[in-house]
Each structure stands twice: as structure tokens, then as C-alpha cells.
Write a protein that holds these residues in place. Structure first.
Motif, mmCIF file in Angstrom:
data_model
loop_
_atom_site.group_PDB
_atom_site.id
_atom_site.type_symbol
_atom_site.label_atom_id
_atom_site.label_comp_id
_atom_site.label_asym_id
_atom_site.label_seq_id
_atom_site.Cartn_x
_atom_site.Cartn_y
_atom_site.Cartn_z
ATOM 1 N N MET A 1 -7.767 -9.572 -8.948
ATOM 2 C CA MET A 1 -6.651 -9.180 -8.126
ATOM 3 C C MET A 1 -5.779 -8.169 -8.869
ATOM 4 S SD MET A 1 -5.708 -12.786 -6.251
ATOM 5 C CE MET A 1 -6.007 -13.803 -7.676
ATOM 6 N N LEU A 2 -5.613 -8.407 -10.176
ATOM 7 C CA LEU A 2 -4.807 -7.460 -10.952
ATOM 8 C C LEU A 2 -5.483 -6.101 -11.028
ATOM 9 C CD1 LEU A 2 -3.494 -9.785 -13.787
ATOM 10 C CD2 LEU A 2 -2.263 -8.953 -11.780
ATOM 11 N N ARG A 3 -6.808 -6.084 -11.128
ATOM 12 C CA ARG A 3 -7.511 -4.793 -11.123
ATOM 13 C C ARG A 3 -7.280 -4.053 -9.805
ATOM 14 N NH1 ARG A 3 -12.295 -7.650 -13.714
ATOM 15 N NH2 ARG A 3 -12.052 -7.121 -15.898
ATOM 16 N N GLN A 4 -7.306 -4.800 -8.718
ATOM 17 C CA GLN A 4 -7.079 -4.197 -7.403
ATOM 18 C C GLN A 4 -5.664 -3.635 -7.298
ATOM 19 O OE1 GLN A 4 -9.596 -3.895 -5.304
ATOM 20 N NE2 GLN A 4 -8.396 -2.780 -3.803
ATOM 21 N N ILE A 5 -4.682 -4.368 -7.780
ATOM 22 C CA ILE A 5 -3.297 -3.885 -7.773
ATOM 23 C C ILE A 5 -3.190 -2.617 -8.613
ATOM 24 C CG2 ILE A 5 -0.942 -4.407 -8.544
ATOM 25 C CD1 ILE A 5 -1.643 -7.384 -7.809
ATOM 26 N N TYR A 6 -3.808 -2.629 -9.792
ATOM 27 C CA TYR A 6 -3.792 -1.457 -10.666
ATOM 28 C C TYR A 6 -4.426 -0.261 -9.963
ATOM 29 C CZ TYR A 6 -4.760 1.465 -14.744
ATOM 30 O OH TYR A 6 -4.832 2.502 -15.629
ATOM 31 N N LYS A 7 -5.581 -0.503 -9.336
ATOM 32 C CA LYS A 7 -6.308 0.578 -8.664
ATOM 33 C C LYS A 7 -5.498 1.160 -7.498
ATOM 34 C CE LYS A 7 -10.609 1.238 -6.091
ATOM 35 N NZ LYS A 7 -11.803 0.570 -5.583
ATOM 36 N N GLU A 8 -4.905 0.285 -6.685
ATOM 37 C CA GLU A 8 -4.202 0.736 -5.489
ATOM 38 C C GLU A 8 -2.770 1.204 -5.747
ATOM 39 O OE1 GLU A 8 -4.233 -2.358 -2.553
ATOM 40 O OE2 GLU A 8 -6.423 -2.342 -2.389
ATOM 41 N N ARG A 9 -2.111 0.637 -6.753
ATOM 42 C CA ARG A 9 -0.663 0.831 -6.864
ATOM 43 C C ARG A 9 -0.229 1.521 -8.160
ATOM 44 N NH1 ARG A 9 1.311 0.341 -2.085
ATOM 45 N NH2 ARG A 9 3.313 0.204 -3.109
ATOM 46 N N LEU A 10 -1.151 2.065 -8.932
ATOM 47 C CA LEU A 10 -0.788 2.723 -10.186
ATOM 48 C C LEU A 10 0.197 3.851 -9.913
ATOM 49 C CD1 LEU A 10 -1.264 2.901 -13.245
ATOM 50 C CD2 LEU A 10 -3.113 4.518 -12.759
ATOM 51 N N PHE A 11 1.327 3.822 -10.582
ATOM 52 C CA PHE A 11 2.400 4.813 -10.469
ATOM 53 C C PHE A 11 3.059 4.837 -9.085
ATOM 54 C CE2 PHE A 11 -0.534 6.676 -13.701
ATOM 55 C CZ PHE A 11 0.263 6.381 -14.802
ATOM 56 N N VAL A 12 2.912 3.760 -8.339
ATOM 57 C CA VAL A 12 3.540 3.629 -7.020
ATOM 58 C C VAL A 12 4.439 2.401 -7.061
ATOM 59 C CG1 VAL A 12 3.116 3.227 -4.551
ATOM 60 C CG2 VAL A 12 1.515 4.632 -5.875
ATOM 61 N N ARG A 13 5.640 2.547 -6.527
ATOM 62 C CA ARG A 13 6.552 1.403 -6.470
ATOM 63 C C ARG A 13 5.857 0.263 -5.711
ATOM 64 N NH1 ARG A 13 12.279 0.810 -7.039
ATOM 65 N NH2 ARG A 13 12.278 3.031 -7.475
ATOM 66 N N THR A 14 5.846 -0.908 -6.326
ATOM 67 C CA THR A 14 5.121 -2.048 -5.767
ATOM 68 C C THR A 14 6.075 -3.216 -5.559
ATOM 69 O OG1 THR A 14 3.123 -1.320 -6.899
ATOM 70 C CG2 THR A 14 3.171 -3.609 -6.160
ATOM 71 N N SER A 15 6.049 -3.778 -4.378
ATOM 72 C CA SER A 15 6.919 -4.909 -4.048
ATOM 73 C C SER A 15 6.152 -6.220 -4.205
ATOM 74 C CB SER A 15 7.410 -4.784 -2.605
ATOM 75 O OG SER A 15 6.330 -4.986 -1.709
ATOM 76 N N TRP A 16 6.908 -7.308 -4.156
ATOM 77 C CA TRP A 16 6.273 -8.622 -4.172
ATOM 78 C C TRP A 16 5.380 -8.792 -2.944
ATOM 79 C CZ3 TRP A 16 5.902 -10.785 -8.561
ATOM 80 C CH2 TRP A 16 6.933 -10.718 -9.489
ATOM 81 N N GLU A 17 5.772 -8.206 -1.820
ATOM 82 C CA GLU A 17 4.952 -8.282 -0.619
ATOM 83 C C GLU A 17 3.615 -7.562 -0.827
ATOM 84 O OE1 GLU A 17 5.110 -7.343 4.148
ATOM 85 O OE2 GLU A 17 6.955 -7.247 2.990
ATOM 86 N N ASP A 18 3.645 -6.421 -1.533
ATOM 87 C CA ASP A 18 2.399 -5.722 -1.854
ATOM 88 C C ASP A 18 1.484 -6.623 -2.690
ATOM 89 O OD1 ASP A 18 3.197 -3.305 -0.590
ATOM 90 O OD2 ASP A 18 4.264 -2.682 -2.413
ATOM 91 N N LEU A 19 2.067 -7.287 -3.676
ATOM 92 C CA LEU A 19 1.282 -8.204 -4.517
ATOM 93 C C LEU A 19 0.713 -9.337 -3.681
ATOM 94 C CD1 LEU A 19 3.503 -8.422 -7.699
ATOM 95 C CD2 LEU A 19 1.290 -7.328 -7.495
ATOM 96 N N ARG A 20 1.545 -9.925 -2.830
ATOM 97 C CA ARG A 20 1.100 -11.037 -1.979
ATOM 98 C C ARG A 20 -0.062 -10.590 -1.089
ATOM 99 N NH1 ARG A 20 5.538 -12.407 1.234
ATOM 100 N NH2 ARG A 20 4.626 -11.196 2.905
ATOM 101 N N ASN A 21 0.031 -9.384 -0.528
ATOM 102 C CA ASN A 21 -1.043 -8.882 0.338
ATOM 103 C C ASN A 21 -2.362 -8.730 -0.407
ATOM 104 O OD1 ASN A 21 0.697 -8.851 2.511
ATOM 105 N ND2 ASN A 21 1.212 -6.690 2.275
ATOM 106 N N VAL A 22 -2.307 -8.304 -1.661
ATOM 107 C CA VAL A 22 -3.534 -8.197 -2.460
ATOM 108 C C VAL A 22 -4.081 -9.586 -2.767
ATOM 109 C CG1 VAL A 22 -4.477 -7.475 -4.695
ATOM 110 C CG2 VAL A 22 -2.981 -5.937 -3.415
ATOM 111 N N PHE A 23 -3.216 -10.548 -3.048
ATOM 112 C CA PHE A 23 -3.673 -11.908 -3.311
ATOM 113 C C PHE A 23 -4.385 -12.473 -2.077
ATOM 114 C CE2 PHE A 23 -1.424 -11.447 -7.062
ATOM 115 C CZ PHE A 23 -1.451 -12.588 -7.847
ATOM 116 N N VAL A 24 -3.865 -12.169 -0.895
ATOM 117 C CA VAL A 24 -4.483 -12.645 0.350
ATOM 118 C C VAL A 24 -5.784 -11.886 0.614
ATOM 119 C CG1 VAL A 24 -4.211 -12.753 2.862
ATOM 120 C CG2 VAL A 24 -2.337 -13.472 1.380
ATOM 121 N N GLY A 25 -5.735 -10.552 0.534
ATOM 122 C CA GLY A 25 -6.906 -9.736 0.871
ATOM 123 C C GLY A 25 -8.031 -9.827 -0.130
ATOM 124 N N THR A 26 -7.706 -9.823 -1.414
ATOM 125 C CA THR A 26 -8.726 -9.806 -2.454
ATOM 126 C C THR A 26 -9.017 -11.193 -3.003
ATOM 127 O OG1 THR A 26 -7.996 -7.605 -3.089
ATOM 128 C CG2 THR A 26 -9.354 -8.764 -4.676
#
Length: 116
Positions: A1-26
Motif C-alpha cells: 500500500m505504501l508503494r502505491q501511495i508513493y507511486k500515485e502521490r509522490l510530490f503531491v499533497r496527500t490527505s488522510w482520505e487519499d491514504l484511506r482510499n489506497v488502503f481500501v483499493g489496494t
């Protein structure tokens, strides 16, 4: 999941909701379970306060049975905790306890009398 967050959100402001969505999706989390988890651990201040109540030891032919309850002070958290029963200087019996709605009962069977 952390790899997915890194891949999708590198250098992009990331919210807790963004993290939650990756936890659900991935990660395969249930959406409601993820909402409860993030709400209680991210949106709240403080931490759970736990207490033991009515702890009793009963003996029978199969050994000892330790029973009791774990209570929480509000606000309640949905928690999985591990309770350990020390039966020797080097041995411990562990059991998982699911606490929901502020309390949970437990029962641990031990071949030995628990140690202090």
C-alpha cells in the motif's frame, strides 16, 4: 500500500482520505472498516483507557479458567488487544480480545495457576 501511495502521490499533497482510499483499493480493506479506523486513530485526540473488571480464577479438573471483562472510558475505540496470562517466569498464554462498544468479556484456560 505504501508503494502505491508513493507511486500515485509522490510530490503531491496527500490527505488522510487519499491514504484511506489506497488502503481500501489496494489493501482490500472494507470501506466502512477503513472509515472507523481512520476516524478513531486520526480524527480523535487522546488514546484508549482500558480497565480490567471482575477478574476471577476458577479451578476444575482441566486446569484454571481466568475470566473477566475489559472496559474502556469514553470515547470508545474498536480495538483488538492481546491479553497475556503469565504462567511461569518464561511462559505466557496470550489471547486476542475484540473490544467493541466499550467492553468485552474474556476467558483464558490455563493448565497452571497464573503468576503475579
Amino acid at each position: 500500500m505504501l508503494r502505491q501511495i508513493y507511486k500515485e502521490r509522490l510530490f503531491v499533497r496527500t490527505s488522510w482520505e487519499d491514504l484511506r482510499n489506497v488502503f481500501v483499493g489496494t489493501g482490500g480493506w472494507d470501506p466502512q472498516e477503513a472509515r472507523v479506523f481512520f476516524d478513531q486513530w486520526i480524527a480523535r485526540s487522546g488514546a484508549p483507557v482500558l480497565k480490567l473488571q471482575d477478574v476471577k480464577i476458577k479451578s476444575d479438573a482441566s486446569g484454571r479458567h481466568v475470566t473477566g471483562s475489559v472496559l474502556q472510558d469514553p470515547p470508545w475505540y474498536d480495538l483488538d488487544i492481546t491479553a497475556g496470562l503469565k504462567i511461569s517466569p518464561t511462559e505466557r498464554l496470550d489471547t486476542k480480545i475484540r473490544i467493541k462498544d466499550g467492553s468485552a468479556s474474556f476467558s483464558i484456560q490455563s493448565p497452571e495457576r497464573p503468576k503475579n
